[in-house]
Design a protein around this motif. Structure first.
Motif, mmCIF file in Angstrom:
data_model
loop_
_atom_site.group_PDB
_atom_site.id
_atom_site.type_symbol
_atom_site.label_atom_id
_atom_site.label_comp_id
_atom_site.label_asym_id
_atom_site.label_seq_id
_atom_site.Cartn_x
_atom_site.Cartn_y
_atom_site.Cartn_z
ATOM 1 N N UNK A 1 -38.240 41.598 9.491
ATOM 2 C CA UNK A 1 -37.764 42.971 9.293
ATOM 3 C C UNK A 1 -36.248 43.006 9.390
ATOM 4 N N UNK A 2 -35.671 43.993 8.715
ATOM 5 C CA UNK A 2 -34.223 44.177 8.801
ATOM 6 C C UNK A 2 -33.884 44.710 10.186
ATOM 7 N N UNK B 1 -20.883 40.223 14.789
ATOM 8 C CA UNK B 1 -21.836 39.697 15.757
ATOM 9 C C UNK B 1 -23.161 39.494 15.032
ATOM 10 N N UNK B 2 -23.681 38.273 15.017
ATOM 11 C CA UNK B 2 -24.894 37.990 14.252
ATOM 12 C C UNK B 2 -26.142 38.616 14.865
ATOM 13 N N UNK B 3 -26.058 39.105 16.101
ATOM 14 C CA UNK B 3 -27.213 39.742 16.731
ATOM 15 C C UNK B 3 -27.295 41.220 16.404
ATOM 16 N N UNK B 4 -26.132 41.860 16.178
ATOM 17 C CA UNK B 4 -26.097 43.309 15.998
ATOM 18 C C UNK B 4 -25.450 43.753 14.694
ATOM 19 N N UNK B 5 -24.655 42.893 14.056
ATOM 20 C CA UNK B 5 -23.909 43.275 12.861
ATOM 21 C C UNK B 5 -22.619 44.011 13.156
ATOM 22 N N UNK B 6 -22.301 44.213 14.424
ATOM 23 C CA UNK B 6 -21.074 44.944 14.778
ATOM 24 C C UNK B 6 -19.848 44.062 14.650
ATOM 25 N N UNK C 1 -31.839 35.735 9.720
ATOM 26 C CA UNK C 1 -31.509 35.403 8.336
ATOM 27 C C UNK C 1 -30.536 36.450 7.818
ATOM 28 N N UNK C 2 -29.432 36.000 7.218
ATOM 29 C CA UNK C 2 -28.355 36.910 6.814
ATOM 30 C C UNK C 2 -28.094 36.778 5.322
ATOM 31 N N UNK D 1 -29.013 41.645 8.178
ATOM 32 C CA UNK D 1 -29.625 40.706 9.100
ATOM 33 C C UNK D 1 -31.118 40.961 9.205
ATOM 34 N N UNK D 2 -31.910 39.907 9.016
ATOM 35 C CA UNK D 2 -33.370 40.006 9.105
ATOM 36 C C UNK D 2 -33.855 39.077 10.203
#
Length: 388
Positions: free
Chosen positions: A57-58, A93-98, A373-374, A384-385
């Protein structure tokens, strides 16, 4: 010491094919494409419903500007560095996209991004290498030619592969030029990202149709291994370029020569292991058993990594303008021109899931940060999924 810090890591991915050739030297002619006339373009394969056998999921999304250059996103730890046409460079940040940081270099970008987790580097359309330290510009240097390959940052240095077949090394903190290795140039080159990565203490670079191992301290050539050789009677037919991204497992590097071959090389010894004919413009990925790629017509295939013999192929994604693949768990992830990420089985190519973005083309090979997965789109969407 530099050699100790010049440790290998997998290079991520490449952008969808730009079948555009450019002159790099004064006096060379410009060629704008292979395909002319009024031939009807093949229609993309109609997609069938897919059961999500690999649920995902996204979990986040972010935005940068439009991306039409050969983008290579870069992941270091939990940080993704991306860039857009307008000069924006952003660390997410690869965990949150921030945003961790975001800046503008004040000039349109032609190639990027390379990073070692601290220093990030891009190349502008004015042929300048620009280095950033945590979002702050620390230097910029002029190149003698255009560059379409993302800079490679490792061991406190920034390496740049230019379109005139030169490799340039700069000090990562000062921008001082340390050395240059120049190979014979040719009238035409691809306006597309090439190959540059580290294997142990060797800088491995794609120069024309050869993988070449360089000493990163002084640029001297340690070995050369031919993936493909020029053929034909004119400049277009004789064009040979290695395209990113590559498959890397231990010392074995597998790469694609544009519309010619796929081959694997032992990058410790500089020994060619095998080559097989293949017709496409996108790079490959590999696992411990197989090499995966997408042909020009969208046929996705797997070759045995030991000898290049075919294992499986699928026509489910024909004519969908696919990116380079990425190995993700028991799947390979591959993007298309409709903004979809297709998850296919590594065992037989069967569909396992299909992920959606903003409907514009996927701009680069998908990336993996931990279990996330980005994907980056041409419109500048970053998605980010994560597994459910």
């Amino acid at each position: 010491m530099f050699i100790k810090s010049f440790r290998p890591f997998a290079q991520s991915l490449r952008a969808p094919a730009a079948i555009i050739l450019v002159a790099t030297l004064a006096g060379c002619s410009t060629f704008s494409g292979f395909f002319g006339g009024s031939a009807k373009k093949p229609q993309p394969a109609e997609l069938q419903p897919v059961v999500a056998l690999v649920p995902a999921r996204q979990v986040w999304s972010a935005r940068i500007g439009e991306v039409t250059f050969p983008l290579q996103g870069n992941i270091s730890g939990e940080t993704l560095v991306v860039a857009s046409n307008d000069g924006t460079v952003a660390a997410l940040d690869t965990r949150t996209g921030r945003d961790r940081w975001r800046t503008s270099i004040g000039a349109p970008i032609a190639a990027g991004v390379g990073s070692d987790g601290k220093v990030a580097a891009v190349v502008t359309r004015a042929n300048e290498v620009v280095a950033l330290d945590n979002g702050r510009e620390i230097w910029r240097q002029k190149l003698a030619a255009q560059a379409f390959t993302s800079p490679f940052v490792a061991g406190g240095r920034v390496f740049v592969l230019a379109a005139d077949r030169s490799v340039n090394a700069f000090d990562g903190q000062t921008g001082k030029k340390l050395w240059a290795q120049q190979r014979p140039s040719e009238p035409l080159v691809l306006r597309q990202g090439g190959v540059m990565l580290a294997v142990g203490d060797t800088l491995v670079v794609g120069l024309a149709g050869r993988l070449t191992g360089l000493n990163p301290l002084n640029g001297s050539i340690r070995w050369e291994a031919p993936i493909a050789s020029p053929r034909g009677v004119n400049d277009v037919e004789r064009l040979v370029d290695l395209v990113g991204h590559v498959g890397r497992n231990g010392n074995t590097v597998c790469a694609r020569a544009f519309q010619a071959n796929i081959g694997c090389v032992d990058a410790q010894r500089g020994a060619l292991l095998w080559t097989k004919p293949a017709n496409a413009a996108q790079g490959v990925d590999s696992d411990e058993r197989y090499v995966f790629g997408a042909e020009a017509d969208g046929r996705v295939l797997a070759l045995r990594r030991a000898d290049g013999e075919p294992v499986w192929s699928t026509d489910l994604l024909r004519y969908r303008s696919l990116t380079s693949p990425l190995v993700v768990g028991r799947s390979i992830a591959i993007g298309d021109s409709a903004g979809l990420i297709h998850l296919l089985s590594r065992e037989d190519g069967s569909p396992l899931n299909r992920l959606t973005t903003d409907g514009t083309s996927i701009a680069a090979s998908p990336l993996l940060a931990g279990s996330t997965l980005i994907a980056v789109t041409r419109a500048g969407g970053v998605y980010g999924f994560a597994p459910e």
